[in-house]
Design a protein around this motif. Structure first.
Motif, mmCIF file in Angstrom:
data_model
loop_
_atom_site.group_PDB
_atom_site.id
_atom_site.type_symbol
_atom_site.label_atom_id
_atom_site.label_comp_id
_atom_site.label_asym_id
_atom_site.label_seq_id
_atom_site.Cartn_x
_atom_site.Cartn_y
_atom_site.Cartn_z
ATOM 1 N N ALA A 88 0.833 -1.203 0.000
ATOM 2 C CA ALA A 88 0.000 0.000 0.000
ATOM 3 C C ALA A 88 0.863 1.246 0.000
ATOM 4 O O ALA A 88 0.568 2.235 -0.700
ATOM 5 C CB ALA A 88 -0.934 -0.003 1.205
ATOM 6 N N TRP A 89 1.961 1.211 0.770
ATOM 7 C CA TRP A 89 2.878 2.354 0.786
ATOM 8 C C TRP A 89 3.498 2.569 -0.598
ATOM 9 O O TRP A 89 3.586 3.706 -1.090
ATOM 10 C CB TRP A 89 3.977 2.130 1.828
ATOM 11 N N VAL A 90 3.928 1.501 -1.239
ATOM 12 C CA VAL A 90 4.561 1.612 -2.560
ATOM 13 C C VAL A 90 3.586 2.185 -3.579
ATOM 14 O O VAL A 90 3.955 3.027 -4.404
ATOM 15 C CB VAL A 90 5.095 0.245 -3.016
ATOM 16 N N LYS A 91 2.336 1.736 -3.541
ATOM 17 C CA LYS A 91 1.340 2.239 -4.486
ATOM 18 C C LYS A 91 1.146 3.748 -4.336
ATOM 19 O O LYS A 91 0.901 4.455 -5.327
ATOM 20 C CB LYS A 91 0.010 1.517 -4.279
ATOM 21 N N ALA A 92 1.236 4.244 -3.108
ATOM 22 C CA ALA A 92 1.106 5.681 -2.883
ATOM 23 C C ALA A 92 2.395 6.420 -3.222
ATOM 24 O O ALA A 92 2.363 7.562 -3.702
ATOM 25 C CB ALA A 92 0.724 5.944 -1.427
ATOM 26 N N TYR A 93 3.532 5.777 -3.003
ATOM 27 C CA TYR A 93 4.825 6.437 -3.210
ATOM 28 C C TYR A 93 5.178 6.580 -4.689
ATOM 29 O O TYR A 93 5.759 7.591 -5.100
ATOM 30 C CB TYR A 93 5.925 5.650 -2.502
ATOM 31 N N ALA A 94 4.839 5.576 -5.518
ATOM 32 C CA ALA A 94 5.260 5.568 -6.922
ATOM 33 C C ALA A 94 4.825 6.821 -7.691
ATOM 34 O O ALA A 94 5.648 7.444 -8.368
ATOM 35 C CB ALA A 94 4.775 4.296 -7.618
ATOM 36 N N PRO A 95 3.556 7.248 -7.642
ATOM 37 C CA PRO A 95 3.193 8.464 -8.377
ATOM 38 C C PRO A 95 3.874 9.715 -7.820
ATOM 39 O O PRO A 95 4.148 10.661 -8.571
ATOM 40 C CB PRO A 95 1.670 8.534 -8.229
ATOM 41 N N THR A 96 4.169 9.719 -6.520
ATOM 42 C CA THR A 96 4.893 10.845 -5.939
ATOM 43 C C THR A 96 6.318 10.888 -6.480
ATOM 44 O O THR A 96 6.839 11.953 -6.824
ATOM 45 C CB THR A 96 4.911 10.728 -4.404
ATOM 46 N N ALA A 97 6.953 9.735 -6.573
ATOM 47 C CA ALA A 97 8.297 9.660 -7.128
ATOM 48 C C ALA A 97 8.312 10.095 -8.585
ATOM 49 O O ALA A 97 9.232 10.791 -9.040
ATOM 50 C CB ALA A 97 8.844 8.243 -6.986
ATOM 51 N N LYS A 98 7.297 9.690 -9.325
ATOM 52 C CA LYS A 98 7.203 10.082 -10.736
ATOM 53 C C LYS A 98 7.065 11.587 -10.875
ATOM 54 O O LYS A 98 7.723 12.209 -11.722
ATOM 55 C CB LYS A 98 6.010 9.366 -11.382
ATOM 56 N N ALA A 99 6.237 12.217 -10.040
ATOM 57 C CA ALA A 99 6.075 13.676 -10.087
ATOM 58 C C ALA A 99 7.377 14.369 -9.691
ATOM 59 O O ALA A 99 7.757 15.393 -10.266
ATOM 60 C CB ALA A 99 4.933 14.109 -9.180
#
Length: 258
Positions: free
Chosen positions: A227-238
């Motif tokens: 769940a953390w990774v799913k939230a983190y990935a779009p933040t990392a992309k931005a």
């Protein structure tokens, strides 16, 4: 090795790579971002919640790879200037989580440079707790995968970064713990910029247990990690596109101090 008193890290810091604004030994507290890379190759790196210590930041070159021209023809061999940044969350003197980030620190003039790890992430047929890709081939944007291993997952570093980590852990009086969960996240853009973010955790330690899972035991915390990774990935992309409205983190001080 310096003596660790009461399971605490030594007070120590020294300049690291010019591709980051922090020194080795500095502490930061997320969530927030730090800017990495030099002019023309800057990116925002999202820092997860909690206190992290900059263990090392090492400048090195990528493997030598084939260069392709805009028509696809081979035009020679070359390498890209990279920096590998390693941060750790400590419990006493034990690093229980690692964040290892490799990125191009300068603009890359090598069209169609092949980022091997990113391509392997896309092509992998292994089983993962979670896997997600956006784009592919010459148009890869993001690939993220999470795996859990009962027998543990070794921390893998670029050789130059490993040497610096060992030296600095000795100065800090710290040591690496065991890890059984790994996130690998790759970001690539059409200008040949690149970032790999690897997070290593011991999920049982985060549940108050003293060690990682052993063969035959039931893993815990994986659902929360995914769940953390799913939230983190779009933040990392931005952040890769420098499009995050998050505070720039400043050093709280050196390790071993308040």
């Amino acid at each position: 090795m310096q003596v660790v008193t009461g399971g605490k890290l030594n007070a120590w810091s020294e300049p690291a790579s010019g591709a980051i604004t922090l020194d080795a030994g500095h502490r930061i507290r997320g969530p927030g971002v730090i800017t990495v890379g030099r002019l023309g190759a800057r990116k925002q790196l999202p820092i997860p919640e909690g206190e992290w210590v900059v263990v090392a930041a090492t400048d090195h070159d990528s493997d030598t790879q084939t260069r392709h021209g805009t028509t696809g023809a081979v035009i020679g061999q070359g390498a890209v200037k990279l920096t590998s940044l390693t941060l750790a969350q400590f419990e006493g003197a034990m690093a229980r989580s690692l964040l290892v980030v490799t990125f191009n620190r300068m603009t890359n003039d090598m069209p169609r440079f092949v980022w091997k790890g990113a391509e392997q992430c896309v092509a992998s047929e292994d089983q993962f707790e979670y896997r997600h890709t956006e784009g592919g081939g010459r148009h890869l944007r993001l690939c993220v995968q999470v795996r859990h291993e009962f027998n543990g997952i070794p921390a893998v570093f670029a050789p130059e970064n490993r040497k610096e980590i060992n030296q600095n852990l000795s100065k800090l009086g710290g040591r690496l713990g065991g890890f059984n969960t790994e996130m690998d996240l790759y970001l690539v853009d059409r200008y040949n910029a690149y970032m790999r973010i690897t997070r290593l955790d011991c999920t049982e330690a985060q549940q108050g247990r003293p060690a990682c899972a052993m063969p035959g035991t039931q893993a815990t915390g994986i659902a929360a990690q995914v769940a953390w990774v799913k939230a983190y990935a779009p933040t990392a992309k931005a952040g890769f596109d420098r499009d995050l409205a998050m505070p720039e983190l400043k050093a709280l001080g050196v390790t071993g101090t308040n």
